[in-house]
Scaffold this motif. Structure first.
Motif, PDB file in Angstrom:
ATOM      1  N   LEU A 106       0.843  -1.187   0.000  1.00 44.60           N
ATOM      2  CA  LEU A 106       0.000   0.000   0.000  1.00 44.60           C
ATOM      3  C   LEU A 106       0.885   1.245   0.000  1.00 44.60           C
ATOM      4  O   LEU A 106       1.849   1.330   0.754  1.00 44.60           O
ATOM      5  N   GLY A 107       0.567   2.181  -0.849  1.00 42.10           N
ATOM      6  CA  GLY A 107       1.353   3.407  -0.934  1.00 42.10           C
ATOM      7  C   GLY A 107       2.411   3.393  -2.022  1.00 42.10           C
ATOM      8  O   GLY A 107       3.089   4.408  -2.234  1.00 42.10           O
ATOM      9  N   THR A 108       2.563   2.252  -2.713  1.00 35.09           N
ATOM     10  CA  THR A 108       3.542   2.173  -3.797  1.00 35.09           C
ATOM     11  C   THR A 108       3.089   3.045  -4.968  1.00 35.09           C
ATOM     12  O   THR A 108       1.946   2.979  -5.400  1.00 35.09           O
ATOM     13  N   LYS A 109       3.990   3.865  -5.460  1.00 30.26           N
ATOM     14  CA  LYS A 109       3.692   4.738  -6.591  1.00 30.26           C
ATOM     15  C   LYS A 109       3.800   3.943  -7.885  1.00 30.26           C
ATOM     16  O   LYS A 109       4.717   3.134  -8.043  1.00 30.26           O
ATOM     17  N   VAL A 111       2.873   3.573 -12.417  1.00 32.96           N
ATOM     18  CA  VAL A 111       2.879   4.266 -13.695  1.00 32.96           C
ATOM     19  C   VAL A 111       1.722   5.250 -13.811  1.00 32.96           C
ATOM     20  O   VAL A 111       1.837   6.282 -14.492  1.00 32.96           O
ATOM     21  N   CYS A 112       0.625   4.964 -13.142  1.00 35.34           N
ATOM     22  CA  CYS A 112      -0.529   5.862 -13.216  1.00 35.34           C
ATOM     23  C   CYS A 112      -0.186   7.243 -12.674  1.00 35.34           C
ATOM     24  O   CYS A 112      -0.575   8.270 -13.251  1.00 35.34           O
ATOM     25  N   GLU A 113       0.545   7.291 -11.553  1.00 32.37           N
ATOM     26  CA  GLU A 113       0.923   8.568 -10.969  1.00 32.37           C
ATOM     27  C   GLU A 113       2.120   9.186 -11.698  1.00 32.37           C
ATOM     28  O   GLU A 113       2.134  10.383 -12.006  1.00 32.37           O
ATOM     29  N   TYR A 114       3.142   8.357 -11.957  1.00 37.09           N
ATOM     30  CA  TYR A 114       4.341   8.890 -12.599  1.00 37.09           C
ATOM     31  C   TYR A 114       4.023   9.528 -13.950  1.00 37.09           C
ATOM     32  O   TYR A 114       4.486  10.627 -14.268  1.00 37.09           O
ATOM     33  N   MET A 115       3.244   8.835 -14.763  1.00 39.56           N
ATOM     34  CA  MET A 115       2.998   9.350 -16.112  1.00 39.56           C
ATOM     35  C   MET A 115       1.961  10.476 -16.126  1.00 39.56           C
ATOM     36  O   MET A 115       1.984  11.324 -17.030  1.00 39.56           O
ATOM     37  N   ALA A 116       1.074  10.504 -15.134  1.00 39.65           N
ATOM     38  CA  ALA A 116       0.192  11.664 -15.005  1.00 39.65           C
ATOM     39  C   ALA A 116       1.014  12.919 -14.727  1.00 39.65           C
ATOM     40  O   ALA A 116       0.713  14.009 -15.247  1.00 39.65           O
TER      41      ALA A 116
END
Length: 465
Positions: A106-109, A111-116
């Motif tokens: 839980l809390g792992t970043k 591709v959804c966050e990085y590429m946004a």
């Protein structure tokens, strides 16, 4: 000018033919990215990788019009762990999904966050592993089968078509995740293939019954190739094919001894093809060593983002674009066997030619639940065919034996043993290299916090809301 406004002008110019694709790339446009992911694919069955049982015309098109990589590897030959690595840029010991179906921390970043953060809209169609939605916040698109063990696999591209064609100036990153050719091998037309004329994998028995089973596997490879063709057709119809970096990934090997659930080459080797005419010269082949953990850093690099040092992977954008011949020195892999078998942890390290495999519990016998022939469902599978053939045939006996009983260390030279069948661990000619690779492997495990045997234990996922 604002980035989105600039991109809108560029797209309009592309559509009108005023700006060629190569010029757009030269001016720093962020490419769209489509990643097509197979499921349990023996990559050597693809014709552009030397397969002789069928011509995979759509997958081969990507190789013909782009780059074929021969040194791509999964760090774990199971779907949940390796897809978690694809989406997080981390090795399994760090993202938490080091056993099949184990939740990512839980809390792992991802591709959804990085590429946004890089200005991309991100979506996924098809197979939804890993499924914990509190970590993987994909926009899930309809149209492709989600359940990898579904016996029916019809699909349509309406969901991805709508996503691609949206009135949104941002570039997109789209994962299209097939369920082919994952077992139970019930889709497609196996009658296309003559069992007696098949060229069987070198680590597979040649029994007539196994040949019949393999026709069903190949039928799903055909279905996979058809899906690839549909995705390319949709991109073309939306006017985005040549503005898009299209990647094809083979994931991991099949549910056959020597494939999935191992660290042997047929298990961890993956097809990796890339088409992007603005920057990738057609027909190129690269032997650079890369891993699934390297894909997210590469996407960030393609978007013009800074290097994210918290990630385990490294960008291989320069390899994609022919600006660099090599990427990483070693590819690492692990296997933890609990959830569908006994504790049987394995670790490995490989470069472009040599591989060292460490079986941490060599006094145990490898076991998966499909091997329990007391269960009626298992009596209809391929394992009883193998064990029955082993009673009469010495080759089958050896293949079954090496799958169940393994030494502590294995060492292979792929130059003359590409299927990793001849263990050279005792050969004095390789002693120095073996010692060096042992040190490198143990060093990687230490850096990862990999406790080896301590990781191959049952788990309990947190309750879902």
């Amino acid at each position: 000018m604002h980035d989105s406004a600039t991109r809108f002008i560029r797209i309009t110019a592309l559509a009108s033919g005023l700006l060629p694709v190569s010029a757009a790339a030269a001016q720093g446009e962020k490419p769209n990215i489509v990643v097509i992911v197979a499921d349990d694919l023996l990559s050597s069955e693809i014709s552009c990788y030397g397969g002789r049982n069928l011509e995979t015309v759509n997958i081969d098109r990507l190789a013909r019009e782009g780059l074929r990589m021969t040194g791509a590897y999964a760090s774990m030959a199971m779907s949940v762990p390796i897809r978690a690595s694809l989406y997080t840029g981390l090795y399994p010991a760090r993202h938490g999904s080091w056993l099949n179906h184990k939740d990512t921390f839980l809390g792992t970043k991802t591709v959804c966050e990085y590429m946004a953060e890089e200005g991309y809209r991100v979506a996924r169609a098809g197979k939804n592993h890993p499924v914990n939605p509190d970590v993987y916040r994909f926009e899930e698109l309809p149209g492709f089968p989600v359940n990898c063990v579904s016996r029916e696999a019809s699909y349509d591209t309406s969901g991805i078509r709508e996503f691609i064609a949206r009135d949104d100036p941002r570039p997109f990153l789209l994962f299209v995740c097939s369920i082919h050719p994952h077992a139970p091998w019930t889709w497609g037309d196996p009658s296309e293939f003559d069992p007696d004329r098949l060229v069987m994998p070198e680590n597979c028995i040649g029994d007539r019954r196994m040949r019949e089973i393999f026709t069903h596997y190949l039928a799903e490879v055909r279905a996979l190739d058809d899906e690839v063709g549909s995705v390319l057709e949709t991109l073309t119809e939306c006017g985005e094919l040549d503005n898009t970096l299209v990647l094809f990934l083979g994931e991991q090997g099949p549910q056959l001894p020597g494939g999935k659930w191992t660290c042997w080459y047929p298990g961890v080797h993956s097809a990796l093809l890339a088409r992007y005419p603005a920057r990738i010269r057609p027909g190129r082949v690269s032997d650079a060593v890369v891993q699934y953990e390297d894909l997210l850093p590469t996407f960030i690099d393609l978007a013009g983002g800074r290097r994210r040092r918290e990630l385990d992977g490294k960008s291989f954008k320069k390899v994609l674009f022919g600006e660099q011949a090599k990427a990483r020195r070693y590819a690492y892999a692990m296997h933890n066997n609990c959830t569908a078998g006994n504790a049987y942890p394995i670790r490995s390290i490989r470069d472009g030619r040599y591989v060292l495999i460490w079986n941490l519990l060599p006094d145990s016998s490898f076991y998966k639940t499909f091997m329990d022939l007391r269960k009626p469902a298992n009596r209809k599978g391929w394992w009883p065919v193998w064990t029955d053939a082993a009673k009469r045939d010495s080759v089958a006996r050896r293949l079954v034996g090496r799958y169940v009983h393994r030494p502590e260390f294995e060492f292979y030279d792929l130059a003359d043993d590409p299927w990793e069948m001849n263990n050279r661990i005792g050969d004095p000619a390789y002693r120095a290299r073996i010692d060096r690779m042992k040190r490198e492997l143990k060093g990687w495990m230490k850096r990862q916090g990999d406790t080896g045997v301590g990781m191959d234990v049952p788990f309990r996922n947190r309750p879902r809301k």
